[in-house]
Structures are given as structure tokens and as C-alpha cells.
Design a protein around this motif. Sequence first.
Motif, mmCIF file in Angstrom:
data_model
loop_
_atom_site.group_PDB
_atom_site.id
_atom_site.type_symbol
_atom_site.label_atom_id
_atom_site.label_comp_id
_atom_site.label_asym_id
_atom_site.label_seq_id
_atom_site.Cartn_x
_atom_site.Cartn_y
_atom_site.Cartn_z
ATOM 1 N N PHE A 123 47.855 37.338 -19.869
ATOM 2 C CA PHE A 123 47.790 38.795 -19.790
ATOM 3 C C PHE A 123 46.925 39.266 -18.623
ATOM 4 O O PHE A 123 47.018 40.429 -18.212
ATOM 5 N N LEU A 124 46.071 38.396 -18.106
ATOM 6 C CA LEU A 124 45.205 38.766 -16.986
ATOM 7 C C LEU A 124 45.870 38.580 -15.624
ATOM 8 O O LEU A 124 45.294 38.961 -14.603
ATOM 9 N N LEU A 125 47.052 38.007 -15.595
ATOM 10 C CA LEU A 125 47.686 37.701 -14.312
ATOM 11 C C LEU A 125 47.879 38.921 -13.403
ATOM 12 O O LEU A 125 47.751 38.797 -12.181
ATOM 13 N N PRO A 126 48.182 40.122 -13.930
ATOM 14 C CA PRO A 126 48.355 41.264 -13.020
ATOM 15 C C PRO A 126 47.126 41.610 -12.192
ATOM 16 O O PRO A 126 47.256 42.217 -11.120
ATOM 17 N N ILE A 127 45.930 41.247 -12.641
ATOM 18 C CA ILE A 127 44.736 41.609 -11.874
ATOM 19 C C ILE A 127 44.364 40.550 -10.842
ATOM 20 O O ILE A 127 43.532 40.810 -9.969
ATOM 21 N N VAL A 128 44.961 39.367 -10.928
ATOM 22 C CA VAL A 128 44.549 38.259 -10.060
ATOM 23 C C VAL A 128 44.709 38.577 -8.572
ATOM 24 O O VAL A 128 43.769 38.373 -7.789
ATOM 25 N N PRO A 129 45.866 39.080 -8.107
ATOM 26 C CA PRO A 129 45.986 39.364 -6.665
ATOM 27 C C PRO A 129 44.963 40.381 -6.173
ATOM 28 O O PRO A 129 44.363 40.202 -5.105
ATOM 29 N N PHE A 130 44.746 41.438 -6.956
ATOM 30 C CA PHE A 130 43.811 42.480 -6.537
ATOM 31 C C PHE A 130 42.369 41.964 -6.569
ATOM 32 O O PHE A 130 41.548 42.339 -5.728
ATOM 33 N N ALA A 131 42.075 41.118 -7.547
ATOM 34 C CA ALA A 131 40.732 40.544 -7.623
ATOM 35 C C ALA A 131 40.445 39.667 -6.415
ATOM 36 O O ALA A 131 39.345 39.709 -5.846
ATOM 37 N N PHE A 132 41.428 38.882 -5.997
ATOM 38 C CA PHE A 132 41.200 38.004 -4.852
ATOM 39 C C PHE A 132 41.118 38.790 -3.536
ATOM 40 O O PHE A 132 40.487 38.330 -2.584
ATOM 41 N N ILE A 133 41.736 39.941 -3.473
ATOM 42 C CA ILE A 133 41.555 40.791 -2.291
ATOM 43 C C ILE A 133 40.098 41.234 -2.194
ATOM 44 O O ILE A 133 39.481 41.192 -1.114
ATOM 45 N N MET A 134 39.522 41.645 -3.324
ATOM 46 C CA MET A 134 38.117 42.047 -3.324
ATOM 47 C C MET A 134 37.200 40.858 -3.054
ATOM 48 O O MET A 134 36.184 40.986 -2.358
ATOM 49 N N ILE A 135 37.550 39.705 -3.602
ATOM 50 C CA ILE A 135 36.751 38.502 -3.362
ATOM 51 C C ILE A 135 36.756 38.145 -1.876
ATOM 52 O O ILE A 135 35.710 37.819 -1.293
ATOM 53 N N TYR A 182 37.923 37.883 -22.794
ATOM 54 C CA TYR A 182 38.462 37.799 -21.434
ATOM 55 C C TYR A 182 37.359 37.522 -20.418
ATOM 56 O O TYR A 182 37.523 36.695 -19.515
ATOM 57 N N LEU A 183 36.240 38.210 -20.569
ATOM 58 C CA LEU A 183 35.155 38.072 -19.600
ATOM 59 C C LEU A 183 34.457 36.724 -19.694
ATOM 60 O O LEU A 183 34.004 36.179 -18.684
ATOM 61 N N VAL A 184 34.380 36.168 -20.882
ATOM 62 C CA VAL A 184 33.597 34.951 -21.099
ATOM 63 C C VAL A 184 34.454 33.690 -21.064
ATOM 64 O O VAL A 184 33.973 32.621 -20.669
ATOM 65 N N VAL A 185 35.720 33.787 -21.437
ATOM 66 C CA VAL A 185 36.553 32.588 -21.564
ATOM 67 C C VAL A 185 37.718 32.582 -20.571
ATOM 68 O O VAL A 185 37.810 31.697 -19.711
ATOM 69 N N PHE A 186 38.612 33.548 -20.670
ATOM 70 C CA PHE A 186 39.845 33.489 -19.893
ATOM 71 C C PHE A 186 39.635 33.770 -18.403
ATOM 72 O O PHE A 186 40.213 33.084 -17.554
ATOM 73 N N ALA A 187 38.850 34.781 -18.074
ATOM 74 C CA ALA A 187 38.620 35.080 -16.653
ATOM 75 C C ALA A 187 37.929 33.922 -15.930
ATOM 76 O O ALA A 187 38.349 33.548 -14.826
#
Length: 246
Positions: free
Chosen positions: A144-156, A87-92
Amino acid sequence: MMRNTSPVGWVPLLAIKVLFEGSLCPFLLAAVVVAVPIMLFTVAIDTWFYLGAVNGKDWVFTSYNFVQMNLVDGLSKFFGTDPWWFYLVVFAPAIFTAMYPAMLTSLFTHLRSMYSKGQTPYLAYYNAFYLLVFSAIPHKEMRFLLPIVPFAFIMISELLSQTIKSGGCQATLASVSIKLFIVVEMAILATVTMFHQRNWEWEHYLTRVKGEPIHSVYTTDSYGSPHFSWFHGTGARVNLVTLNPQ
């Protein structure tokens, strides 16, 4: 219902609220008044659709079956497995593209910012815990990573806003990153739209262009395109072919 593993990131947040912020009573009240009725209602719906009736004896617990089959029995590995770092190296990086460095940095800057204000860094806890749990599951998919996308962009956005306000070279770099991200996302959108997501064209040809009766359709793609919607009312039978080596 939502995917059973989607609420994983909320576990540490709920634990903090209950154990350290005195929210046990509101949590119990919400569980009794909201959560339990919704869960019972969804179980009844699943039972009705799968068994054809709700008789009070046989029940369909979709969430339990999901956890049992995918996590306990480990059957998800038959869909493919990847190493813990995938996830950290490819999908994210594939999801955040030019903003991936900012996403990683924002985890730490959000922690520092919230701690300095005496507040709980819920967003960082959510994303970090979610990534940790899903990285431990062998079967991995980008969606499977989609649930974190909105919260990640808030921090970004928090990081970029603070960086641009500070001025200097870092502000210039942040501005360039935003512009680069927009260009990359537009390129990806154009590529996906024009080339990748074109599996509907053969259906359009058969039903709208060719103009001949269709007897049967055989396809191995059971989820990527609404086959039944295209061929509904044409008299054609859609057959989903499984590539079972046996």
C-alpha cells in the motif's frame, strides 16, 4: 483502474491548486473532458465483465463497492490489523532500508527548501497526507506504500544532492549511505530472487519435469503465482483451497 485508495495523496494537492492557486476552471474542465468519461468507461467495462451485458439498468460500481466493503463496513480487518505506527516503524523501513533516515529527514528539508523559494512543497504534502490517512486504516500492507516511493526518492535525491555539494562530514555520510543502500538492495534482490519467490518451482516440476498427466492441483495460494498459466492446456483442474475454520 488503479487501486481506489491510491489517489489519496493527491487530495491536498488538488485542494491547494483549486482553493489557493486559481485552478478551479481547469479542474472542472479536466473533470468533464477527461475524468468523467474515463470513469463511465470503466464502469461500463466492469458491468460488462461482471454481469455479461450493459443493459442500462444494472451497473457495477467497483470503486463504490471497494469503499463500502473495506472502509465503511470495515471488512478489511478480517485480513489482519496493525497499530497506527506500523507503516512508520515496520513497512517503511523495510522499503527504504538504508535510506529510511534520509527519507524522514527529506520531508522536513523539502518543506524548508520550498518555503524558502516561495513555492508549495507538493511532494512533502503528498507523502505526509498519504501516510497519515493510511496509518489510520487498521488493515496495513507493505504494498500500500508503493505510491509514495517515487516521490519519496525525489525528495531523498534532493537532500543527498544538497548534502554532498555542501562538503564536510555530512557529505561523506551521504556518500556512504548511498553505497550502503546499493549493497543492501542488491542483497535483498538476490535473497528474494533465489529463495523467497520460488513458488513457481513446483509448477515447473509438474508440467515440465515429471512428465506425467496431471488430474487436479490444490493450492491455497490464489494470487502469488500464475497457476492457470502454468497448467493451461494440460487438462489439469486448479482448485483454490480456502482455509475456512468452519
